[in-house]
Design an enzyme around this catalytic site. Structure first.
Site, PDB file in Angstrom:
ATOM      1  N   HIS A   1       0.903   5.197   0.969  1.00 33.79           N
ATOM      2  CA  HIS A   1       0.231   6.220   1.771  1.00 33.79           C
ATOM      3  C   HIS A   1       0.257   7.553   1.023  1.00 33.79           C
ATOM      4  CE1 HIS A   1       0.341   4.131   5.820  1.00 33.79           C
ATOM      5  NE2 HIS A   1       1.275   3.424   5.191  1.00 33.79           N
TER       6      HIS A   1
ATOM      7  N   HIS B   1       0.844  -1.206   0.000  1.00 33.54           N
ATOM      8  CA  HIS B   1       0.000   0.000   0.000  1.00 33.54           C
ATOM      9  C   HIS B   1       0.871   1.244   0.000  1.00 33.54           C
ATOM     10  CE1 HIS B   1       0.688  -1.322   4.153  1.00 33.54           C
ATOM     11  NE2 HIS B   1       0.716  -0.043   4.479  1.00 33.54           N
TER      12      HIS B   1
END
Ligand code: AMP
Ligand code: ZN
Length: 135
Positions: free
Chosen positions: A100, A98
């Site tokens: 950010h 992921h």
């Protein structure tokens, strides 16, 4: 597979979705640095940057580019940090890759990492190690 982000993709646990296409999903981080802090993930499970396919990584970074602009505009931010933690000792808590996207505001007080100069000769030897690892 017991992956919390795969469960979000499958709709098995709720999220505040902000963007979706065939390869990527973006949703609000549940514990934001600042409001609007968003996570961009590949829909195909991959552990981290070392594991993700080139195609999915390209899709994630393109989604990140689009969403960063929407975050800055949407929450009227003064800038956006793009960050990624890969592996435990780099601070990765969720083992589904992921990125950010963190909106920043003038005077929000968030400090990034401390930096220091290289000791004499270490920059060249370090660059050499990385160049060698690429071949
Ligand atoms: P990292 O330390 O880079 O692995 O970050 C994991 C991030 O996932 C943290 O910032 C958490 O706040 C966030 N997070 C964990 N569970 C959820 C969830 N169910 N929905 C949204 N964000 C989450
Ligand atoms: Zn997953």
């Amino acid at each position: 597979m017991d992956c919390i982000f795969c469960k979000i993709i499958a709709g098995e646990i709720p999220s505040y979705k902000v963007y979706e296409d065939d390869k990527t999903l973006a949703f609000l981080d549940i514990r934001p640095v600042n409001p609007g802090h968003t996570l961009v993930i590949p829909k195909a499970h991959a552990k981290n940057i070392f594991d993700v396919s080139p195609e999915d990584w390209a899709a994630v970074t393109e989604s990140a580019r689009i969403i960063a602009a929407a975050i800055e505009k949407g929450v009227n931010a003064d800038g956006v940090n793009v960050m990624m933690n890969n592996r435990e000792h780099a601070g990765q808590l969720v083992d589904h890759a992921h990125v950010h996207l963190i909106p920043r505001f003038k005077g929000d007080g968030l400090k990034l990492w401390p930096q220091k100069p290289y000791p004499e000769g270490e920059a060249e030897s370090t660059a050499e190690k990385i160049r060698n690892a690429l071949t």
